[in-house]
Design a protein around this motif. Structure first.
Motif, PDB file in Angstrom:
ATOM      1  N   ASN A 131       0.839  -1.190   0.000  1.00 36.34           N
ATOM      2  CA  ASN A 131       0.000   0.000   0.000  1.00 36.34           C
ATOM      3  C   ASN A 131       0.875   1.242   0.000  1.00 36.34           C
ATOM      4  O   ASN A 131       1.888   1.296   0.685  1.00 36.34           O
ATOM      5  CB  ASN A 131      -0.915   0.020   1.222  1.00 36.34           C
ATOM      6  CG  ASN A 131      -1.906  -1.115   1.182  1.00 36.34           C
ATOM      7  OD1 ASN A 131      -2.484  -1.415   0.152  1.00 36.34           O
ATOM      8  ND2 ASN A 131      -2.098  -1.763   2.316  1.00 36.34           N
TER       9      ASN A 131
ATOM     10  N   ARG B 151      -2.052   3.581  14.124  1.00 37.67           N
ATOM     11  CA  ARG B 151      -3.096   3.611  13.107  1.00 37.67           C
ATOM     12  C   ARG B 151      -2.757   2.631  11.991  1.00 37.67           C
ATOM     13  O   ARG B 151      -1.581   2.452  11.642  1.00 37.67           O
ATOM     14  CB  ARG B 151      -3.268   5.025  12.562  1.00 37.67           C
ATOM     15  CG  ARG B 151      -3.769   5.968  13.650  1.00 37.67           C
ATOM     16  CD  ARG B 151      -4.183   7.318  13.088  1.00 37.67           C
ATOM     17  NE  ARG B 151      -4.682   8.149  14.158  1.00 37.67           N
ATOM     18  CZ  ARG B 151      -4.054   9.223  14.640  1.00 37.67           C
ATOM     19  NH1 ARG B 151      -2.911   9.627  14.115  1.00 37.67           N
ATOM     20  NH2 ARG B 151      -4.583   9.920  15.632  1.00 37.67           N
ATOM     21  N   SER B 152      -3.765   2.008  11.431  1.00 41.31           N
ATOM     22  CA  SER B 152      -3.545   0.984  10.401  1.00 41.31           C
ATOM     23  C   SER B 152      -2.839   1.548   9.172  1.00 41.31           C
ATOM     24  O   SER B 152      -2.172   0.820   8.451  1.00 41.31           O
ATOM     25  CB  SER B 152      -4.877   0.345   9.998  1.00 41.31           C
ATOM     26  OG  SER B 152      -5.750   1.321   9.454  1.00 41.31           O
ATOM     27  N   TYR B 153      -2.972   2.821   8.933  1.00 38.09           N
ATOM     28  CA  TYR B 153      -2.353   3.443   7.762  1.00 38.09           C
ATOM     29  C   TYR B 153      -1.026   4.128   8.094  1.00 38.09           C
ATOM     30  O   TYR B 153      -0.474   4.850   7.267  1.00 38.09           O
ATOM     31  CB  TYR B 153      -3.316   4.437   7.107  1.00 38.09           C
ATOM     32  CG  TYR B 153      -3.941   5.424   8.079  1.00 38.09           C
ATOM     33  CD1 TYR B 153      -3.276   6.575   8.462  1.00 38.09           C
ATOM     34  CD2 TYR B 153      -5.197   5.156   8.630  1.00 38.09           C
ATOM     35  CE1 TYR B 153      -3.846   7.465   9.351  1.00 38.09           C
ATOM     36  CE2 TYR B 153      -5.780   6.048   9.521  1.00 38.09           C
ATOM     37  CZ  TYR B 153      -5.096   7.195   9.879  1.00 38.09           C
ATOM     38  OH  TYR B 153      -5.657   8.069  10.767  1.00 38.09           O
TER      39      TYR B 153
ATOM     40  N   ASP C 285       0.594   9.127  13.446  1.00 42.00           N
ATOM     41  CA  ASP C 285      -0.015   7.871  12.998  1.00 42.00           C
ATOM     42  C   ASP C 285       0.729   6.670  13.588  1.00 42.00           C
ATOM     43  O   ASP C 285       0.106   5.702  14.041  1.00 42.00           O
ATOM     44  CB  ASP C 285      -0.006   7.779  11.471  1.00 42.00           C
ATOM     45  CG  ASP C 285      -0.876   8.841  10.809  1.00 42.00           C
ATOM     46  OD1 ASP C 285      -1.778   9.391  11.486  1.00 42.00           O
ATOM     47  OD2 ASP C 285      -0.644   9.117   9.620  1.00 42.00           O
TER      48      ASP C 285
ATOM     49  N   PRO D 128       2.840   4.728   8.343  1.00 38.79           N
ATOM     50  CA  PRO D 128       3.849   4.273   7.376  1.00 38.79           C
ATOM     51  C   PRO D 128       4.797   3.234   7.964  1.00 38.79           C
ATOM     52  O   PRO D 128       5.128   3.269   9.148  1.00 38.79           O
ATOM     53  CB  PRO D 128       4.610   5.561   7.039  1.00 38.79           C
ATOM     54  CG  PRO D 128       4.450   6.420   8.249  1.00 38.79           C
ATOM     55  CD  PRO D 128       3.080   6.097   8.786  1.00 38.79           C
TER      56      PRO D 128
ATOM     57  N   SER E 224       0.903   5.398   0.602  1.00 40.33           N
ATOM     58  CA  SER E 224       0.270   6.620   1.090  1.00 40.33           C
ATOM     59  C   SER E 224       1.133   7.772   0.609  1.00 40.33           C
ATOM     60  O   SER E 224       2.324   7.605   0.391  1.00 40.33           O
ATOM     61  CB  SER E 224       0.216   6.643   2.618  1.00 40.33           C
ATOM     62  OG  SER E 224      -0.574   5.592   3.098  1.00 40.33           O
TER      63      SER E 224
END
Length: 140
Positions: free
Chosen positions: A34, A68-70, A63, A72, A36
């Motif tokens: 993924n 948080r799941s997102y 984050d 980095p 970002s």
């Protein structure tokens, strides 16, 4: 365009095809990962503010700190300041990069396009010159 190319090299979708009658498979080195992003400039010439970069990095650190799941896993910075004084200065950006690496988030940064000459030594761009940053570059 540069950001798209870097993202594709990192996590591009795997494709199969033929090149000069030879079967090939291509994809990013971590295809399926993924991506970002944080847009740091709206300038046509790519100028950015270190304040904007620091703010983006602080958001990434937040984050990470809040699991948080997102958050980095790795941060790639295709930016740099060609002033050797930045490499030894204490800045908010240096502090947040240090905090991210202490949290286990590698920071990768461009070493610079030309380097700057300081006496007879060539200096990497900031933040690539920081000891905790993985510096990347290319030669002709």
């Amino acid at each position: 365009m540069h950001g798209n190319a870097v993202a594709d090299m990192a996590a591009g979708t795997r494709t199969d095809g033929t090149f000069r009658s030879t079967a090939v498979s291509t994809g990013g080195v971590a295809y399926g990962s993924n991506i970002s992003f944080a847009r740091l400039t709206e300038s046509a010439v790519g100028a950015m503010s270190t304040i904007d970069l620091t703010y983006a990095m602080l958001n990434f650190l937040d984050d990470v700190n809040n699991n948080r799941s997102y958050a980095p896993d790795v941060i790639n910075l295709s930016v740099g300041v060609d002033d050797p004084a930045w490499c030894t200065a204490t800045t908010s950006l240096t502090t947040v990069i240090h905090q991210l690496t202490l949290k286990g988030v590698p920071v990768v940064a461009a070493s610079g396009n030309d380097g700057t000459t300081s006496g007879k030594q060539h200096q990497m761009a900031y933040p690539a010159c920081l000891s905790e940053v993985i510096s990347v570059g290319a030669t002709e």
